[in-house]
Design a protein around this motif. Structure first.
Motif, PDB file in Angstrom:
ATOM      1  N   ILE A   1     176.876 -44.003  16.499  1.00  0.00           N
ATOM      2  CA  ILE A   1     175.847 -43.596  15.913  1.00  0.00           C
ATOM      3  C   ILE A   1     176.532 -42.959  14.631  1.00  0.00           C
ATOM      4  O   ILE A   1     175.694 -43.336  13.389  1.00  0.00           O
ATOM      5  N   GLY A   2     177.485 -42.311  14.596  1.00  0.00           N
ATOM      6  CA  GLY A   2     177.927 -41.755  13.349  1.00  0.00           C
ATOM      7  C   GLY A   2     178.314 -42.917  12.667  1.00  0.00           C
ATOM      8  O   GLY A   2     178.489 -42.880  11.488  1.00  0.00           O
ATOM      9  N   ASN A   3     178.922 -44.099  13.123  1.00  0.00           N
ATOM     10  CA  ASN A   3     179.108 -45.408  12.239  1.00  0.00           C
ATOM     11  C   ASN A   3     178.113 -45.667  11.462  1.00  0.00           C
ATOM     12  O   ASN A   3     178.219 -45.872  10.140  1.00  0.00           O
ATOM     13  N   PHE A   4     177.038 -45.844  12.159  1.00  0.00           N
ATOM     14  CA  PHE A   4     175.811 -46.369  11.380  1.00  0.00           C
ATOM     15  C   PHE A   4     175.267 -45.234  10.152  1.00  0.00           C
ATOM     16  O   PHE A   4     174.935 -45.687   9.222  1.00  0.00           O
ATOM     17  N   ALA A   5     175.513 -43.964  10.682  1.00  0.00           N
ATOM     18  CA  ALA A   5     175.117 -42.815   9.718  1.00  0.00           C
ATOM     19  C   ALA A   5     176.077 -42.928   8.413  1.00  0.00           C
ATOM     20  O   ALA A   5     175.686 -42.825   7.471  1.00  0.00           O
ATOM     21  N   GLY A   6     177.388 -43.426   8.834  1.00  0.00           N
ATOM     22  CA  GLY A   6     178.286 -43.352   7.506  1.00  0.00           C
ATOM     23  C   GLY A   6     177.862 -44.514   6.859  1.00  0.00           C
ATOM     24  O   GLY A   6     177.917 -44.416   5.403  1.00  0.00           O
ATOM     25  N   ILE A   7     177.345 -45.813   7.412  1.00  0.00           N
ATOM     26  CA  ILE A   7     176.663 -46.905   6.365  1.00  0.00           C
ATOM     27  C   ILE A   7     175.640 -46.328   5.714  1.00  0.00           C
ATOM     28  O   ILE A   7     175.536 -46.449   4.349  1.00  0.00           O
ATOM     29  N   CYS A   8     174.720 -45.447   6.048  1.00  0.00           N
ATOM     30  CA  CYS A   8     173.639 -45.088   5.662  1.00  0.00           C
ATOM     31  C   CYS A   8     173.720 -44.076   4.346  1.00  0.00           C
ATOM     32  O   CYS A   8     173.421 -44.305   3.110  1.00  0.00           O
ATOM     33  N   PHE A   9     174.760 -43.267   4.767  1.00  0.00           N
ATOM     34  CA  PHE A   9     175.098 -42.362   3.667  1.00  0.00           C
ATOM     35  C   PHE A   9     176.031 -42.967   2.474  1.00  0.00           C
ATOM     36  O   PHE A   9     175.652 -42.843   1.239  1.00  0.00           O
ATOM     37  N   VAL A  10     176.796 -43.769   2.821  1.00  0.00           N
ATOM     38  CA  VAL A  10     177.655 -44.508   1.611  1.00  0.00           C
ATOM     39  C   VAL A  10     176.860 -45.427   0.707  1.00  0.00           C
ATOM     40  O   VAL A  10     176.764 -45.409  -0.355  1.00  0.00           O
ATOM     41  N   VAL A  11     175.903 -46.039   1.438  1.00  0.00           N
ATOM     42  CA  VAL A  11     175.128 -46.818   0.751  1.00  0.00           C
ATOM     43  C   VAL A  11     174.093 -46.272  -0.201  1.00  0.00           C
ATOM     44  O   VAL A  11     173.955 -46.472  -1.435  1.00  0.00           O
ATOM     45  N   GLN A  12     173.642 -45.105   0.551  1.00  0.00           N
ATOM     46  CA  GLN A  12     172.798 -44.191  -0.300  1.00  0.00           C
ATOM     47  C   GLN A  12     173.568 -43.471  -1.660  1.00  0.00           C
ATOM     48  O   GLN A  12     172.766 -43.512  -2.623  1.00  0.00           O
ATOM     49  N   LYS A  13     174.702 -43.510  -1.209  1.00  0.00           N
ATOM     50  CA  LYS A  13     175.546 -42.684  -2.485  1.00  0.00           C
ATOM     51  C   LYS A  13     175.854 -43.536  -3.426  1.00  0.00           C
ATOM     52  O   LYS A  13     175.730 -43.313  -4.758  1.00  0.00           O
ATOM     53  N   ILE A  14     176.382 -44.815  -3.023  1.00  0.00           N
ATOM     54  CA  ILE A  14     176.527 -45.896  -4.133  1.00  0.00           C
ATOM     55  C   ILE A  14     175.430 -46.761  -4.978  1.00  0.00           C
ATOM     56  O   ILE A  14     175.710 -47.551  -5.999  1.00  0.00           O
ATOM     57  N   ILE A  15     174.385 -46.529  -4.482  1.00  0.00           N
ATOM     58  CA  ILE A  15     173.100 -47.293  -4.860  1.00  0.00           C
ATOM     59  C   ILE A  15     173.016 -47.259  -6.374  1.00  0.00           C
ATOM     60  O   ILE A  15     172.476 -48.182  -7.158  1.00  0.00           O
ATOM     61  N   ASP A  16     173.313 -46.110  -6.963  1.00  0.00           N
ATOM     62  CA  ASP A  16     173.074 -45.728  -8.422  1.00  0.00           C
ATOM     63  C   ASP A  16     174.396 -45.876  -9.304  1.00  0.00           C
ATOM     64  O   ASP A  16     174.337 -45.500 -10.355  1.00  0.00           O
ATOM     65  N   GLU A  17     175.440 -46.424  -8.347  1.00  0.00           N
ATOM     66  CA  GLU A  17     176.719 -46.511  -9.273  1.00  0.00           C
ATOM     67  C   GLU A  17     176.655 -47.705 -10.299  1.00  0.00           C
ATOM     68  O   GLU A  17     176.406 -49.029  -9.792  1.00  0.00           O
ATOM     69  N   PRO A  18     176.813 -47.484 -11.562  1.00  0.00           N
ATOM     70  CA  PRO A  18     176.683 -48.681 -12.392  1.00  0.00           C
ATOM     71  C   PRO A  18     177.700 -49.505 -12.322  1.00  0.00           C
ATOM     72  O   PRO A  18     177.803 -50.651 -12.681  1.00  0.00           O
ATOM     73  N   ASP A  19     179.251 -48.822 -12.058  1.00  0.00           N
ATOM     74  CA  ASP A  19     180.260 -49.651 -12.056  1.00  0.00           C
ATOM     75  C   ASP A  19     180.776 -50.512 -10.869  1.00  0.00           C
ATOM     76  O   ASP A  19     180.847 -49.887  -9.753  1.00  0.00           O
ATOM     77  N   GLU A  20     180.477 -51.694 -10.999  1.00  0.00           N
ATOM     78  CA  GLU A  20     180.481 -52.807  -9.715  1.00  0.00           C
ATOM     79  C   GLU A  20     181.661 -52.507  -9.064  1.00  0.00           C
ATOM     80  O   GLU A  20     181.781 -52.484  -7.682  1.00  0.00           O
ATOM     81  N   LYS A  21     182.986 -52.564  -9.796  1.00  0.00           N
ATOM     82  CA  LYS A  21     184.093 -52.108  -8.915  1.00  0.00           C
ATOM     83  C   LYS A  21     184.541 -50.985  -8.186  1.00  0.00           C
ATOM     84  O   LYS A  21     184.830 -50.959  -7.115  1.00  0.00           O
TER      85      LYS A  21
END
Length: 166
Positions: free
Chosen positions: A56-76
């Motif tokens: 469950i922690g692994n899946f939560a990590g996915i959720c948090f990271v994706v939510q964090k980077i969704i607004d990141e303009p730099d693709e790299k």
């Protein structure tokens, strides 16, 4: 960071599915214990609880990271962050597998099996139609014969021309 409602909903569904699969695993271990094939004791319960928490922690990590980077303009930076997150989560799971196999306080099979329960839950949700991956909505394109501004001329074929069917 607070999870968005959709991420929280998915995380709760995964946690519920993982808990359900863990309970089914306990029932199976208890049934196999009655016929004398496996031992059902605290090592099964402890290992499966920690394994489920890691999953469950692994899946939560996915959720948090994706939510964090969704607004990141730099693709790299997005790709680097995702790769770092993936590597960290896989390393954590691998570490858990090593500990679960090496430590005598955990039953190895019952400790590692919960790592697969989120995937089982996702498959179940897809099969039952309760989960459908997002698809990009394309603009409808109306292509019809009536829209053709100039109809093509009918082909004129000479009687002596031999082509196509014979």
């Amino acid at each position: 960071m607070k999870l968005q409602p959709e991420s929280k909903k998915e995380l709760l569904r995964i946690a519920g599915g993982t808990a359900f699969c863990t309970a089914i695993m306990w029932v199976l271990f208890a049934a196999l214990h009655l016929v004398g094939w496996v031992k059902f004791d605290y090592t099964v319960v402890l290992g499966s609880l920690v394994g489920a928490a890691v999953a469950i922690g692994n899946f939560a990590g996915i959720c948090f990271v994706v939510q964090k980077i969704i607004d990141e303009p730099d693709e790299k930076r997005r790709k680097a962050t995702l790769q770092l997150s993936y590597n960290s989560r896989m390393l954590l799971q691998a570490l858990w597998v090593v500990v679960a196999v090496a430590a005598p306080c955990f039953q190895p099979f019952a400790s590692v099996l919960p790592l697969f329960f989120p995937r089982v839950t996702i498959y179940y949700l897809q099969i039952t139609g309760k989960y459908k991956p997002l698809t990009l909505k394309a603009e409808p394109v109306d292509v019809s014969v009536e829209d053709d501004p100039e109809p093509a001329d009918a082909q004129q074929s000479a009687p002596d021309e031999k082509g196509g069917e014979t």
